[in-house]
Write an enzyme that holds these catalytic residues in place. Structure first.
Site, PDB file in Angstrom:
ATOM      1  CG  HIS A  16      37.267  40.905  39.454  1.00 14.90           C
ATOM      2  ND1 HIS A  16      37.820  42.088  39.858  1.00 14.90           N
ATOM      3  CD2 HIS A  16      38.316  40.113  39.143  1.00 14.90           C
ATOM      4  CE1 HIS A  16      39.137  42.029  39.813  1.00 14.90           C
ATOM      5  NE2 HIS A  16      39.459  40.831  39.385  1.00 14.90           N
ATOM      6  CG  HIS A  43      41.767  37.551  41.754  1.00 19.67           C
ATOM      7  ND1 HIS A  43      43.064  37.482  41.290  1.00 19.67           N
ATOM      8  CD2 HIS A  43      41.136  38.455  40.964  1.00 19.67           C
ATOM      9  CE1 HIS A  43      43.203  38.320  40.270  1.00 19.67           C
ATOM     10  NE2 HIS A  43      42.045  38.921  40.049  1.00 19.67           N
TER      11      HIS A  43
END
Length: 152
Positions: A16, A43
């Site tokens: 992101h 992540h």
């Protein structure tokens, strides 16, 4: 009312970028730092879904954990795993994918199917999203005074 809280964990990996298009590039860099990298960053997320309810006398369950796992997999993991959360996930369209925004969006994704499967004896209580070992967010509307649902 005796409530039991059952939690199921799941994992997914996603990329992101935190960027507010209404602000300048300088503002975004100063505000979001590394999280504003123009080529994204990733992540290894952990999502924890907690269902509260009464224990079913016939099954001994609040909710069948394999059913809960299926809901999480279908509604969150399959939609987000190895995806760009800014670009590839329809239910996140128009949402800046901060951990705080994601945790609320994920809660909304699983709330209805969990209520359906719990068949009136349980409900989605909270959802926690761990972005890193040190950063997480939790959404629990009942801690803010929302009345608990009626359960059988």
């Amino acid at each position: 009312m005796d409530l039991v809280f059952v939690t199921r964990k799941a994992h997914f990996n996603a990329a992101h970028r935190l960027h507010n298009p209404e602000k300048s590039d300088k503002w975004n860099r100063q505000t979001f730092g590394k999280c504003n990298h123009e080529n994204w960053h990733g992540h290894n997320y952990t999502v924890k879904v907690t269902v509260a309810g009464k224990v079913n006398r016939a099954t001994g369950y609040v909710i069948d954990l394999s059913t809960l796992n299926s809901i999480i997999e279908e509604r969150i993991v399959e939609e987000c795993d190895h995806k760009n959360l800014n670009l590839d996930v329809p239910f996140l369209e128009g949402i800046m994918p901060s951990t705080e925004n994601l945790v609320k969006a994920f809660f909304e994704q699983v709330e209805e199917p969990i209520a359906k499967e719990a068949q009136g004896s349980g409900f989605l209580y909270s959802l926690e999203l761990e972005e890193t070992e040190r950063n997480s967010a939790e959404f629990c509307p009942y801690r803010l005074g929302k009345p608990l649902p009626e359960i059988e």
